[in-house]
Design an enzyme around this catalytic site. Structure first.
Site, PDB file in Angstrom:
ATOM      1  N   GLY A   1     -21.620   7.966  -3.692  1.00  0.00           N
ATOM      2  CA  GLY A   1     -21.927   7.743  -5.640  1.00  0.00           C
ATOM      3  C   GLY A   1     -20.864   9.300  -5.720  1.00  0.00           C
ATOM      4  O   GLY A   1     -21.433   9.690  -5.848  1.00  0.00           O
TER       5      GLY A   1
ATOM      6  N   SER B   1     -17.388   7.875  -7.515  1.00  0.00           N
ATOM      7  CA  SER B   1     -16.482   7.416  -8.867  1.00  0.00           C
ATOM      8  C   SER B   1     -17.224   6.532  -9.906  1.00  0.00           C
ATOM      9  O   SER B   1     -18.750   6.043  -9.621  1.00  0.00           O
ATOM     10  CB  SER B   1     -15.480   5.845  -8.385  1.00  0.00           C
ATOM     11  OG  SER B   1     -14.976   6.580  -7.351  1.00  0.00           O
TER      12      SER B   1
ATOM     13  N   GLU C   1     -12.401   9.889   4.358  1.00  0.00           N
ATOM     14  CA  GLU C   1     -11.504   8.320   3.585  1.00  0.00           C
ATOM     15  C   GLU C   1     -11.036   7.522   3.866  1.00  0.00           C
ATOM     16  O   GLU C   1     -10.668   6.532   4.119  1.00  0.00           O
ATOM     17  CB  GLU C   1     -12.467   9.115   2.519  1.00  0.00           C
ATOM     18  CG  GLU C   1     -12.970   7.101   1.602  1.00  0.00           C
ATOM     19  CD  GLU C   1     -13.450   7.277   0.447  1.00  0.00           C
ATOM     20  OE1 GLU C   1     -13.151   6.576  -0.365  1.00  0.00           O
ATOM     21  OE2 GLU C   1     -13.957   8.651   0.245  1.00  0.00           O
TER      22      GLU C   1
ATOM     23  N   ASN D   1      -2.632   5.225  -5.274  1.00  0.00           N
ATOM     24  CA  ASN D   1      -1.718   5.591  -4.522  1.00  0.00           C
ATOM     25  C   ASN D   1      -0.542   7.290  -5.234  1.00  0.00           C
ATOM     26  O   ASN D   1       0.035   7.515  -4.813  1.00  0.00           O
ATOM     27  CB  ASN D   1      -0.506   4.686  -4.432  1.00  0.00           C
ATOM     28  CG  ASN D   1      -1.439   3.619  -2.773  1.00  0.00           C
ATOM     29  OD1 ASN D   1      -2.020   3.678  -2.884  1.00  0.00           O
ATOM     30  ND2 ASN D   1       0.254   3.558  -2.012  1.00  0.00           N
ATOM     31  N   GLU D   2      -1.335   6.710  -7.285  1.00  0.00           N
ATOM     32  CA  GLU D   2      -0.854   7.781  -8.035  1.00  0.00           C
ATOM     33  C   GLU D   2      -1.194   9.410  -7.447  1.00  0.00           C
ATOM     34  O   GLU D   2       0.172  10.381  -7.493  1.00  0.00           O
ATOM     35  CB  GLU D   2      -0.303   6.907  -9.867  1.00  0.00           C
ATOM     36  CG  GLU D   2       0.567   6.055  -9.384  1.00  0.00           C
ATOM     37  CD  GLU D   2       0.042   4.756  -9.229  1.00  0.00           C
ATOM     38  OE1 GLU D   2       0.439   3.234  -9.164  1.00  0.00           O
ATOM     39  OE2 GLU D   2      -1.375   5.021  -8.826  1.00  0.00           O
TER      40      GLU D   2
END
Length: 377
Positions: free
Chosen positions: A124, A126, A241, A362-363
């Site tokens: 829980g 994003s 993760e 990725n940024e």
């Protein structure tokens, strides 16, 4: 990690188990099955072999074998496309997080159930305006007698419609520094006020959800760690993760399928060279991932290296799909025979938009890597 007699034996045992499961029809070799292959019975059979909760201490029902041994098992599961999503989050990060930050009561309650394949967790974190930028979370936790009341909406919460609990990041205080005033809570996904709405993948599969918390009451005993330590706990959790083999082996079943097709025909030198280049890249990223597993076993910080694994691995996953298609052009078809090359190609293509998004874009990861390198210079 060097292969030892014990790890080779373990790898062989997992392969024998997977052969039995293929005969049962439970292992179809689909790409990305760690995300979409929800099969609690398979998870319990895996747990019966001692292959769930391997890094947890025996006193809490775990195997006490460490993260490196766990890698051996999950490499084989991922390469086979086994349906492991039911227990995946609980085994990968919820269990280690509860072990690191939970109360003794929480450890006794949850860890044996996780290791037995009887308790499944969601993430829980994003939200609509707080994907990779987790410090922007707006879900709030307000003090009430005996506990907390959580209000807000999470997004991309995998398995919230079928799992048992979620570890929720919520704001418990206001600070100029957005990284302060955050805490984590263990939320019962069947509690009053919990509501989910499906988010379907391009394949039509229901894995992700909107996860609404409409004044959900959470007792004091379900605060995970210390109030206000949520950001520190989350960054440590993200190392689990982001660093695992699922960040570069999700599409490996497609590569296996390609190799079988090339064996049936006469592979050209160009096809062989391109296949070898993909395998070399996977091997290099695997070495980075194993380094993270060693760091986690030793209790060392691994967030920067985990971000590097995730950045390199998930870019490779997407590029692998398109390179495989160039090596052996075929029409991708979700209606093709399950396990066939066109079937694998279709699912890998439809899943590919998510590879570089889930677990942090990725940024954002490159920013973490850059700051980490600056601190070390």
């Amino acid at each position: 990690m060097n292969e030892t007699t014990d790890t080779r034996k373990l790898r062989g045992e997992v392969r024998d188990f997977l052969a039995e499961e293929r005969a049962r029809g439970t292992v179809l070799g689909r790409p990305d099955s760690w995300l979409t292959g929800w099969d609690p019975d398979f998870s319990r059979r895996l747990a019966g072999r001692g292959w769930v909760g391997m890094a947890l201490p025996p006193r809490y029902g775990g195997g006490g074998r460490g993260f490196a041994a766990r890698v051996v098992v999950i490499e084989e599961l991922l390469a086979a496309g086994a349906p492991v999503s039911a227990h995946w989050v609980a085994d990968r990060q919820a269990g280690p997080s509860i072990l690191a930050h939970g109360t003794e009561e929480q450890k006794q309650r949850f860890l044996p159930a996780i290791a037995a394949g009887r308790c499944f967790f969601s993430i829980g974190m994003s939200e609509q305006e707080a994907g990779s930028d987790l410090a922007n979370v707006r879900t709030r936790a307000e003090r009430v007698p005996g506990g907390w009341r959580l209000t807000g909406t999470k997004k991309w919460t995998g398995g919230a419609h079928v799992n048992d609990y979620a570890i929720v990041l919520a704001r418990t205080g206001e600070h100029e520094d957005r990284h302060q005033g955050l805490s984590q809570f263990i939320v019962d996904l069947r509690a009053p006020g919990v509501r989910t709405e499906p988010i379907h993948l391009l394949t039509g599969e229901h894995t992700f959800n909107w996860f609404h918390l409409d004044g959900v009451e959470v007792p004091d005993g379900m605060l995970l760690g210390q109030e206000g330590d949520g950001w520190k706990q989350v960054t440590g959790e993200l190392a689990f993760e982001r660093s695992g083999p699922e960040r570069y082996l999700s599409t490996f079943p497609l590569l296996v399928s390609l190799t079988r097709e090339l064996r049936r025909g006469a592979a050209t030198p160009d096809q062989q060279a391109r296949l070898g280049a993909l395998l070399a890249r996977i091997f290099a990223i695997r070495q980075l991932s194993l380094g993270v597993a060693d760091a986690l076993d030793a209790g060392r910080p691994a967030d920067v290296r985990a971000a590097l694994v995730k950045d390199l691995g998930t870019r490779l996953e997407g590029e692998l799909v398109h390179e495989v298609r160039r090596i052996l052009p075929r029409t991708a078809d979700t209606g093709a025979t399950p396990g066939s090359y066109p079937h694998h190609l279709a699912y890998a293509l439809l899943h590919s938009p998510g590879y570089t998004l889930r677990g942090g874009t990725n940024e954002i990861l490159r920013g973490i890597i850059t700051r980490g390198l600056e601190r070390q210079s």
